[in-house]
Design an enzyme around this catalytic site. Structure first.
Site, short mmCIF file in Angstrom:
data_model
loop_
_atom_site.label_atom_id
_atom_site.label_comp_id
_atom_site.label_asym_id
_atom_site.label_seq_id
_atom_site.Cartn_x
_atom_site.Cartn_y
_atom_site.Cartn_z
N CYS A 1 -33.03 -66.42 26.96
CA CYS A 1 -31.73 -66.32 27.37
C CYS A 1 -31.45 -65.19 26.42
O CYS A 1 -31.80 -64.79 25.29
CB CYS A 1 -31.23 -67.18 27.54
SG CYS A 1 -31.25 -67.88 25.83
N HIS B 1 -26.56 -72.67 18.53
CA HIS B 1 -25.69 -74.22 19.00
C HIS B 1 -24.34 -74.12 18.28
O HIS B 1 -23.52 -75.14 18.48
CB HIS B 1 -27.06 -75.25 18.73
CG HIS B 1 -28.09 -74.94 19.14
ND1 HIS B 1 -28.66 -75.25 18.34
CD2 HIS B 1 -28.52 -75.49 20.04
CE1 HIS B 1 -30.00 -75.24 19.37
NE2 HIS B 1 -29.79 -75.17 20.00
N CYS C 1 -24.17 -68.90 20.47
CA CYS C 1 -23.92 -68.18 21.74
C CYS C 1 -22.41 -67.70 22.12
O CYS C 1 -21.87 -69.60 22.11
CB CYS C 1 -25.07 -69.31 22.97
SG CYS C 1 -24.74 -68.75 24.32
N GLU D 1 -24.63 -78.84 19.66
CA GLU D 1 -23.93 -77.98 20.10
C GLU D 1 -23.31 -78.94 20.53
O GLU D 1 -21.45 -78.36 20.68
CB GLU D 1 -24.39 -77.56 21.50
CG GLU D 1 -23.48 -76.63 22.11
CD GLU D 1 -24.07 -76.63 23.92
OE1 GLU D 1 -24.96 -76.53 24.47
OE2 GLU D 1 -23.53 -77.38 24.36
N THR E 1 -23.48 -76.46 27.44
CA THR E 1 -23.90 -75.53 28.20
C THR E 1 -24.97 -76.36 29.13
O THR E 1 -24.91 -75.29 30.02
CB THR E 1 -23.51 -74.86 27.20
OG1 THR E 1 -25.00 -74.94 26.44
CG2 THR E 1 -22.57 -74.40 27.04
N CYS F 1 -23.98 -72.68 30.88
CA CYS F 1 -24.22 -71.22 30.72
C CYS F 1 -25.26 -70.67 31.74
O CYS F 1 -25.90 -71.28 32.24
CB CYS F 1 -25.50 -71.95 29.57
SG CYS F 1 -26.62 -70.45 29.32
N SER G 1 -35.88 -79.60 22.84
CA SER G 1 -35.17 -78.49 23.43
C SER G 1 -34.61 -78.97 24.67
O SER G 1 -35.24 -79.46 25.92
CB SER G 1 -35.84 -77.10 23.65
OG SER G 1 -34.91 -76.32 24.40
N ASN H 1 -32.12 -77.19 26.64
CA ASN H 1 -32.65 -77.49 28.45
C ASN H 1 -33.76 -77.14 28.33
O ASN H 1 -33.81 -77.24 30.12
CB ASN H 1 -31.66 -75.70 28.34
CG ASN H 1 -33.09 -74.25 26.97
OD1 ASN H 1 -33.85 -74.27 27.57
ND2 ASN H 1 -33.19 -74.46 25.80
N SER I 1 -35.29 -71.40 25.33
CA SER I 1 -36.50 -70.42 23.40
C SER I 1 -37.37 -70.10 23.54
O SER I 1 -38.07 -71.07 21.78
CB SER I 1 -35.58 -71.67 22.81
OG SER I 1 -35.52 -72.83 22.62
S1 SF4 Z 1 -29.44 -70.86 26.81
FE1 SF4 Z 1 -27.67 -71.91 25.53
S2 SF4 Z 1 -28.03 -70.07 23.88
FE2 SF4 Z 1 -28.79 -69.74 25.94
S3 SF4 Z 1 -27.36 -68.40 26.60
FE3 SF4 Z 1 -27.54 -70.84 27.39
S4 SF4 Z 1 -25.41 -71.76 26.11
FE4 SF4 Z 1 -26.51 -69.27 25.00
#
Ligand code: SF4
Length: 286
Positions: A12, A74, A96, A126, A162, A190, A218, A220, A262
């Site tokens: 990202c 984070h 971020c 985070e 996020t 996010c 991770s 996400n 990531s």
């Molecule tokens: S995944 Fe995390 S680092 Fe990537 S844009 Fe979203 S908040 Fe930002």
């Protein structure tokens, strides 16, 4: 085997930005540069930076006063910035912008006398950082059950980790509405993660199986796998191509691929190459 890669898979903008800032710092810094915690939740990238000299530390006391500390995407609490300044450290803050927004909203809600409820994983860096921006006063919950157990809160402010999925936070906010009189919600999800989840969820029902690539730590990536599992139960999460087990793909002719924010492009390419080499519908254990 036919392999379809979802749009928006992988790095990202927040991770790209953190990597660029850390790379530039290593190129330009005179003294030692250390990262407070792993720069991103991807072991391959962390190892690459380690080879370039970016050591991971868990505490600022591990840095000499002339050193440079890289704050990861984070983010951290304000006390970490204060400690770094008082120790005379140079700070490279790669937090971020989406995380910074969540920190600012949480701090604003506390300043306006709301009780802050953060929906997220209490152990995630985070979330720890955002809570620190409320002087540790925010409550962290992550499920509908936890929301239902809260005592009634007259003035409630809500922020989200996020990387959570929109469906999950909608469910928990629904439960929170019954626990408060005035409930003020800031959407701190996010945009990059939301798009990534959307394209993966659109792809998942049209393939026989999904492979989600990303670090085991991770958040996400875990969310990505979870939202895909809701529409296709055959979801496998891997960190690298070596973890692919051909027996997972028995009877599979078409496989979908997505990757956490990531995950580097090279790792995605290796996984796609490995999957492409498997015989459609006949994959067996290696
Ligand atoms: S995944 Fe995390 S680092 Fe990537 S844009 Fe979203 S908040 Fe930002």
């Amino acid at each position: 085997m036919e392999v379809v890669v979802a749009d928006n898979a992988g790095f990202c903008f927040g991770v790209k930005r953190a990597i660029k800032m850390a790379t530039d710092t290593l190129d330009e810094a005179q003294g030692p540069v250390k990262s407070l915690g792993q720069l991103i939740h991807n072991p391959q990238v962390v190892n690459l930076f380690h080879r370039r000299g970016l050591e991971v530390v868990s505490d600022l006391t591990e840095l000499a006063p002339d050193g440079t500390v890289v704050i990861r995407s984070h983010g951290v609490g304000p006390e970490v910035h204060e400690q770094a300044t008082s120790r005379g450290l140079k700070v490279v803050d790669t937090t971020c912008p989406f995380v910074t927004k969540a920190q600012q909203y949480a701090a604003k809600l506390i300043a306006e006398n709301y009780k802050v409820v953060m929906i997220g994983d209490a152990h995630h860096p985070e979330v720890i950082g955002v809570v620190a921006h409320t002087q540790g006063k925010a409550i962290v919950i992550d499920t509908v059950e936890e929301a239902e157990k809260l005592k009634f809160i007259p003035r409630m402010g809500v922020v989200f980790q996020t990387t959570h999925s929109i469906g999950h936070v909608q469910e928990v906010v629904g439960a929170l509405l019954k626990r408060g009189k005035e409930v003020r919600v800031f959407n701190t999800l996010c945009g990059a993660t939301t798009s990534m989840q959307k394209t993966a969820v659109e792809l998942a029902p049209s393939v026989d199986a999904m492979v989600i690539i990303g670090g085991r730590q991770s958040a996400n990536t875990a969310q990505l796998a979870e939202v895909c599992r809701k529409v296709n139960p055959r979801v496998h999460q891997v960190e690298s191509s070596e973890e692919i087990d051909p027996s997972w793909f028995t009877g599979v002719r078409r496989v979908g691929v997505s990757a956490g924010a990531s995950t580097p492009d090279e790792v995605i390419a290796e996984v796609v190459a490995r999957l492409t080499d498997l015989e459609p519908g006949q994959a067996r254990s290696a």
